[in-house]
Design a protein around this motif. Structure first.
Motif, PDB file in Angstrom:
ATOM      1  N   PHE A 206       5.963  13.615   4.978  1.00 53.85           N
ATOM      2  CA  PHE A 206       4.941  12.681   4.481  1.00 53.85           C
ATOM      3  C   PHE A 206       5.551  11.310   4.230  1.00 53.85           C
ATOM      4  CE2 PHE A 206       2.637  10.659   0.991  1.00 53.85           C
ATOM      5  CZ  PHE A 206       1.356  10.619   1.539  1.00 53.85           C
ATOM      6  N   HIS A 207       6.722  11.276   3.609  1.00 56.69           N
ATOM      7  CA  HIS A 207       7.392   9.997   3.340  1.00 56.69           C
ATOM      8  C   HIS A 207       7.780   9.289   4.638  1.00 56.69           C
ATOM      9  CE1 HIS A 207       7.739   9.982  -1.042  1.00 56.69           C
ATOM     10  NE2 HIS A 207       7.820  11.304  -0.942  1.00 56.69           N
ATOM     11  N   LEU A 208       8.221  10.039   5.633  1.00 50.99           N
ATOM     12  CA  LEU A 208       8.550   9.444   6.925  1.00 50.99           C
ATOM     13  C   LEU A 208       7.315   8.853   7.595  1.00 50.99           C
ATOM     14  CD1 LEU A 208      11.062  12.071   8.355  1.00 50.99           C
ATOM     15  CD2 LEU A 208      11.577   9.733   7.619  1.00 50.99           C
ATOM     16  N   LEU A 209       6.203   9.570   7.532  1.00 53.11           N
ATOM     17  CA  LEU A 209       4.962   9.084   8.133  1.00 53.11           C
ATOM     18  C   LEU A 209       4.475   7.810   7.449  1.00 53.11           C
ATOM     19  CD1 LEU A 209       2.591   9.492  10.099  1.00 53.11           C
ATOM     20  CD2 LEU A 209       1.490  10.858   8.308  1.00 53.11           C
TER      21      LEU A 209
ATOM     22  N   TRP B  77       0.833  -1.207   0.000  1.00 56.83           N
ATOM     23  CA  TRP B  77       0.000   0.000   0.000  1.00 56.83           C
ATOM     24  C   TRP B  77       0.868   1.258   0.000  1.00 56.83           C
ATOM     25  CZ3 TRP B  77       0.079   3.364   4.239  1.00 56.83           C
ATOM     26  CH2 TRP B  77      -0.834   4.411   4.195  1.00 56.83           C
ATOM     27  N   ALA B  78       1.928   1.256   0.796  1.00 56.36           N
ATOM     28  CA  ALA B  78       2.773   2.441   0.928  1.00 56.36           C
ATOM     29  C   ALA B  78       3.597   2.714  -0.318  1.00 56.36           C
ATOM     30  CB  ALA B  78       3.709   2.275   2.128  1.00 56.36           C
ATOM     31  N   ARG B  79       3.884   1.691  -1.084  1.00 59.41           N
ATOM     32  CA  ARG B  79       4.730   1.849  -2.272  1.00 59.41           C
ATOM     33  C   ARG B  79       4.161   2.914  -3.224  1.00 59.41           C
ATOM     34  NH1 ARG B  79       6.483  -3.625  -4.306  1.00 59.41           N
ATOM     35  NH2 ARG B  79       7.862  -3.378  -2.546  1.00 59.41           N
ATOM     36  N   GLY B  80       2.862   2.927  -3.401  1.00 57.30           N
ATOM     37  CA  GLY B  80       2.237   3.924  -4.265  1.00 57.30           C
ATOM     38  C   GLY B  80       2.429   5.343  -3.758  1.00 57.30           C
ATOM     39  N   PHE B  81       2.320   5.515  -2.439  1.00 52.39           N
ATOM     40  CA  PHE B  81       2.495   6.842  -1.852  1.00 52.39           C
ATOM     41  C   PHE B  81       3.953   7.296  -1.885  1.00 52.39           C
ATOM     42  CE2 PHE B  81      -1.460   5.501   0.237  1.00 52.39           C
ATOM     43  CZ  PHE B  81      -2.264   6.585  -0.087  1.00 52.39           C
ATOM     44  N   LEU B  82       4.871   6.360  -1.720  1.00 53.72           N
ATOM     45  CA  LEU B  82       6.277   6.720  -1.658  1.00 53.72           C
ATOM     46  C   LEU B  82       6.861   7.068  -3.021  1.00 53.72           C
ATOM     47  CD1 LEU B  82       7.507   4.139   0.984  1.00 53.72           C
ATOM     48  CD2 LEU B  82       7.101   6.582   1.300  1.00 53.72           C
TER      49      LEU B  82
ATOM     50  N   PHE C 199       6.769   4.926   8.343  1.00 57.28           N
ATOM     51  CA  PHE C 199       6.529   4.456   9.703  1.00 57.28           C
ATOM     52  C   PHE C 199       5.248   3.632   9.774  1.00 57.28           C
ATOM     53  CE2 PHE C 199       4.472   4.940  13.838  1.00 57.28           C
ATOM     54  CZ  PHE C 199       5.419   4.329  14.630  1.00 57.28           C
ATOM     55  N   LEU C 200       4.180   4.123   9.154  1.00 52.65           N
ATOM     56  CA  LEU C 200       2.919   3.382   9.177  1.00 52.65           C
ATOM     57  C   LEU C 200       3.052   2.020   8.498  1.00 52.65           C
ATOM     58  CD1 LEU C 200       0.352   6.234   8.430  1.00 52.65           C
ATOM     59  CD2 LEU C 200       0.765   5.062  10.611  1.00 52.65           C
ATOM     60  N   ALA C 201       3.817   1.960   7.425  1.00 53.52           N
ATOM     61  CA  ALA C 201       3.997   0.699   6.713  1.00 53.52           C
ATOM     62  C   ALA C 201       4.861  -0.275   7.506  1.00 53.52           C
ATOM     63  CB  ALA C 201       4.614   0.950   5.348  1.00 53.52           C
ATOM     64  N   THR C 202       5.779   0.231   8.311  1.00 51.88           N
ATOM     65  CA  THR C 202       6.676  -0.623   9.080  1.00 51.88           C
ATOM     66  C   THR C 202       6.090  -1.009  10.435  1.00 51.88           C
ATOM     67  OG1 THR C 202       8.504   0.545   8.025  1.00 51.88           O
ATOM     68  CG2 THR C 202       9.067  -0.823   9.889  1.00 51.88           C
ATOM     69  N   SER C 203       5.124  -0.268  10.923  1.00 55.34           N
ATOM     70  CA  SER C 203       4.595  -0.491  12.269  1.00 55.34           C
ATOM     71  C   SER C 203       4.037  -1.895  12.521  1.00 55.34           C
ATOM     72  CB  SER C 203       3.568   0.578  12.625  1.00 55.34           C
ATOM     73  OG  SER C 203       2.495   0.555  11.730  1.00 55.34           O
ATOM     74  N   PRO C 204       3.520  -2.636  11.536  1.00 55.53           N
ATOM     75  CA  PRO C 204       3.092  -4.006  11.854  1.00 55.53           C
ATOM     76  C   PRO C 204       4.226  -4.897  12.365  1.00 55.53           C
ATOM     77  CG  PRO C 204       2.038  -3.319   9.841  1.00 55.53           C
ATOM     78  CD  PRO C 204       3.037  -2.257  10.201  1.00 55.53           C
ATOM     79  N   LEU C 205       5.463  -4.587  12.011  1.00 56.31           N
ATOM     80  CA  LEU C 205       6.569  -5.378  12.546  1.00 56.31           C
ATOM     81  C   LEU C 205       6.740  -5.154  14.039  1.00 56.31           C
ATOM     82  CD1 LEU C 205       9.287  -5.335   9.760  1.00 56.31           C
ATOM     83  CD2 LEU C 205       7.667  -7.125  10.379  1.00 56.31           C
ATOM     84  N   ILE C 206       6.249  -4.024  14.546  1.00 60.29           N
ATOM     85  CA  ILE C 206       6.250  -3.799  15.991  1.00 60.29           C
ATOM     86  C   ILE C 206       5.351  -4.826  16.666  1.00 60.29           C
ATOM     87  CG2 ILE C 206       5.624  -2.155  17.811  1.00 60.29           C
ATOM     88  CD1 ILE C 206       6.426   0.084  15.820  1.00 60.29           C
ATOM     89  N   LEU C 207       4.244  -5.190  16.007  1.00 62.84           N
ATOM     90  CA  LEU C 207       3.361  -6.231  16.540  1.00 62.84           C
ATOM     91  C   LEU C 207       4.080  -7.579  16.601  1.00 62.84           C
ATOM     92  CD1 LEU C 207       0.064  -5.361  14.630  1.00 62.84           C
ATOM     93  CD2 LEU C 207       0.636  -4.819  17.004  1.00 62.84           C
ATOM     94  N   ALA C 208       4.853  -7.887  15.567  1.00 65.85           N
ATOM     95  CA  ALA C 208       5.617  -9.135  15.566  1.00 65.85           C
ATOM     96  C   ALA C 208       6.660  -9.122  16.679  1.00 65.85           C
ATOM     97  CB  ALA C 208       6.277  -9.351  14.209  1.00 65.85           C
ATOM     98  N   LEU C 209       7.336  -8.006  16.852  1.00 66.42           N
ATOM     99  CA  LEU C 209       8.320  -7.881  17.919  1.00 66.42           C
ATOM    100  C   LEU C 209       7.657  -8.011  19.284  1.00 66.42           C
ATOM    101  CD1 LEU C 209      11.220  -7.271  18.828  1.00 66.42           C
ATOM    102  CD2 LEU C 209      10.624  -4.847  18.726  1.00 66.42           C
ATOM    103  N   TRP C 210       6.507  -7.399  19.442  1.00 70.70           N
ATOM    104  CA  TRP C 210       5.790  -7.481  20.709  1.00 70.70           C
ATOM    105  C   TRP C 210       5.350  -8.924  20.991  1.00 70.70           C
ATOM    106  CZ3 TRP C 210       5.807  -5.396  25.077  1.00 70.70           C
ATOM    107  CH2 TRP C 210       4.768  -5.588  25.987  1.00 70.70           C
ATOM    108  N   ALA C 211       4.952  -9.665  19.964  1.00 75.37           N
ATOM    109  CA  ALA C 211       4.603 -11.082  20.138  1.00 75.37           C
ATOM    110  C   ALA C 211       5.813 -11.864  20.633  1.00 75.37           C
ATOM    111  CB  ALA C 211       4.086 -11.668  18.829  1.00 75.37           C
TER     112      ALA C 211
END
Length: 126
Positions: free
Chosen positions: A41-44, A28-33, A47-59
């Motif tokens: 905007f690119h940083l945001l 999804w983020a590839r189109g915006f980037l 970050f939003l595209a990478t944030s699901p890996l925080i869920l994996a780390l938290w698991a």
């Protein structure tokens, strides 16, 4: 099935789901980037595209905190198996860089899932 098996399967499921979400958000983020926008905007979006890996780390953190020493050893063994695979695969992909485009999102997702699967493998060996 004991409590550690249940925790392990839950951890693997959570990691795979978080990784699948990461792949989807990266796509999804590839189109915006690709658009010409501000750095903020690119940083945001990144970050939003990478944030699901925080869920994996938290698991991983939750799993590690809930298990005993044997399970922690299994988790560490899985990491030890994953590390050389990651290095060898990175070197292999670097050699292919001039021939094909390497998608690091998929590479990172593979490593997260590989570590999760390696915990299941290590449990059977120990």
């Amino acid at each position: 099935m004991n409590q550690f098996d249940k925790l392990s399967y839950r951890y693997v499921a959570e990691t795979i789901l978080a990784t699948a979400l990461f792949v989807a958000t990266s796509y999804w983020a590839r189109g915006f980037l690709e658009e010409q926008r501000s750095l903020a905007f690119h940083l945001l979006v990144s970050f939003l595209a990478t944030s699901p890996l925080i869920l994996a780390l938290w698991a991983q953190v939750r799993y590690f905190r809930r298990v005993d020493e044997r399970e922690r050893r299994i988790f560490a063994l899985a990491g030890i198996v994953t590390l050389p695979v990651a290095v060898l695969l990175a070197i292999f992909l670097a050699k292919l860089e001039n021939v094909i485009t390497v998608d690091l999102d998929i590479y990172g997702s593979f490593l997260v899932v590989f570590w999760s699967a390696a915990t299941v493998w290590a449990r059977q060996k120990i």
